[in-house]
Design an enzyme around this catalytic site. Structure first.
Site, mmCIF file in Angstrom:
data_model
loop_
_atom_site.group_PDB
_atom_site.id
_atom_site.type_symbol
_atom_site.label_atom_id
_atom_site.label_comp_id
_atom_site.label_asym_id
_atom_site.label_seq_id
_atom_site.Cartn_x
_atom_site.Cartn_y
_atom_site.Cartn_z
ATOM 1 C CE LYS A 26 44.883 29.280 34.943
ATOM 2 N NZ LYS A 26 44.180 30.412 34.278
ATOM 3 C CB SER A 80 47.202 31.645 31.942
ATOM 4 O OG SER A 80 45.967 31.821 32.611
ATOM 5 C CB SER A 100 43.307 32.577 31.110
ATOM 6 O OG SER A 100 44.486 33.303 30.948
#
Ligand code: GLN
Length: 481
Positions: A77, A152, A176
């Site tokens: 990420k 996310s 997330s």
């Protein structure tokens, strides 16, 4: 070359000489090139990945010591730092920021000869749960590209699900990792708070967030945890897990375990398909020798409000550094005095980050803190007491990861409260510091449903054993991409 293998299979095949790391990584990059226009999981790709894999192959051939990953392609990420590479947080504010150091998780994976194939998409600064708040465009769900992949850590989940890497790292502040794992039908893990170093993770709400792996199997998650967990002098909130081996004994089963079904997480808002998947999971666990019984965590009904109050407050302070002086983008100072310059520069944040900044400035402010921030902290303590009580009676807790199925891109983007409420089943683990895992469980009308299990703090190992047992009962179709 078959890219549809687990991390452990990859390691075994490279070790056996069936495949080379170089070929596998090269094929992975080709796959990214051919399908990522459609999915938009990646924000940047590591051009040196194939060379790095080749170097690892050389080490293997020469018989020198090779790390446990054997050149495994991993995505990460884009809110975690890799030295000398861009770390954007999917924000215009950091569009050109090049990290000067490696996050601890990155150092540990590099030491074990993992190859980072690229940085993947997220909601700006990890605020959101659809990836639609990325400043660089949303990722798409590989199960149906008209649908959100969750967030996310949407890019992480998409890249694992669509075979653009073998495993990924995300961050989980309020769900997330688990939410996109559920929406994309992969495994997502939020460890006990402090198990994994946050050094080099760009903070959103540091008192509750953790880095976590997204993988194709529970065993792969255990494998990743073996590498990235443990004490780190650079993060004072980490703990010494004595080099725990999360893989050993993972098939111990759940005979005799007591499992609590969290009543407040299967309420009115739960989609019937999600509810029936949950019931199905419960009966499978019972068939494996566990006993399941309902348990009430009364404070769950206030958990989303408390979560957004606390996280906005921490975000307000963590993101204050983005003043366009130390970090930022080209923007002439002419015609502005200090405050108006900063105000103008910060307008480059996207709508969700701005919303959090406004809430985060207000809720802890003098005269209002008692009504909002301090109350939220009380909910957090009370919820922690309740869950600790529950763990006196139960070994594990169960709930759907997300109460609803993936929805269409754009469908909820203008309704922030509706989006916040979708976090109802995930924020409890963060507010209380407990470990939780989402495992792929069912497909309804072509869309994935994940089931979530929770354990008490530091019981990550038994949580993985239970998740593995449940995973063995499930056979799901392959992602149609
Ligand atoms: N949806 C939650 C939020 O926006 C969770 C995000 C996360 O876990 N990073 O805060």
């Amino acid at each position: 070359m078959n890219l549809k293998i687990s991390a452990l299979e990859f390691v075994q095949q490279v070790q056996n000489g069936n495949i080379s790391a170089e070929d596998f990584v090269a094929k992975t990059l080709e796959r990214i090139q051919s399908i990522d226009d459609k999915l938009h999981a990646f924000l940047s790709v590591n051009e040196k990945a194939v060379d790095q894999a080749r170097d690892i192959d050389k080490k293997i051939k020469s018989g020198s010591k090779v790390g446990a990953c054997f050149g495994m392609p991993i995505s990460i990420k884009d809110n975690m730092c890799i030295k000398d590479s861009k770390t954007t947080c999917a924000s215009k504010m950091l569009e050109n920021f090049v990290a000067p150091y490696d996050a601890t998780v990155v150092t540990k994976l590099k030491e074990q000869d993992a190859v980072f194939v690229g940085k993947v998409n997220l909601d700006e600064f990890a605020m959101g749960l659809t990836t639609e708040f990325s400043a660089f465009g949303s990722s798409k769900n590989p199960w149906n590209i008209e649908y959100v992949p969750g967030g996310s850590s949407g890019g992480s989940a998409v890249s694992v699900s669509a075979f653009e890497c073998v495993a990924s790292l995300g961050s989980d502040t309020g769900g997330s990792v688990r939410n996109p794992a559920s929406f994309c039908s992969v495994v997502g893990y939020k460890p006990t708070y402090g198990l994994i170093s946050r050094y080099g993770l760009i903070s959103y709400s540091n008192s509750i967030e953790q880095i976590g792996p997204l993988t194709r199997t529970v065993k792969d998650t255990a494998f990743m945890l073996n590498i990235i967990s443990g004490l780190d002098p650079n993060d004072n909130t980490t703990m010494d897990n004595k080099n725990e081996d999360y893989l050993s004994g993972i098939d111990s089963g759940i005979e005799g375990k007591k499992i609590g079904i969290i009543k407040e997480m299967i309420g009115d808002g739960t989609d019937p398909a999600v509810l029936s998947a949950t019931k199905n999971a419960i009966s499978k666990l019972e068939n494996l020798g566990a006993t399941c019984e309902e348990v009430s965590l009364d404070m769950v009904k206030y958990s989303v409000a408390a979560y957004y109050t606390i996280t906005a407050t921490e975000a307000g302070s963590n993101l204050a550094r983005y003043d366009n002086l130390r970090y930022g983008y080209d923007f002439s100072v002419e015609g502005y005095e200090f405050n108006s310059y900063i105000a103008k520069a910060r307008r480059n944040f996207g709508p969700e980050v701005i919303r959090r900044m406004i809430i985060g400035g207000f809720v802890p402010s003098a005269g209002h803190a008692g009504k909002y921030f301090l109350k939220a902290l009380k909910v957090k303590s009370k919820l922690t007491r309740e869950i600790n009580e529950a763990f006196k009676k139960f070994d594990l807790l169960i709930a759907p990861t997300v109460p609803i199925l993936p929805f269409k891109l754009g469908e909820k983007i203008d309704d922030p409260v509706a989006l916040f409420l979708i976090d109802i089943n995930t924020v409890t683990a963060n507010l209380t510091g407990k470990p939780a895992i989402s495992i792929p469980f069912s497909i309804s009308n072509g869309l994935p449903i994940g089931i979530q299990l929770f354990a008490d703090s530091n019981n990550d190992k038994s949580l993985l054993q239970a998740a593995y047992a449940l995973e063995q009962t499930v056979k799901l179709p392959e992602v149609p991409i």
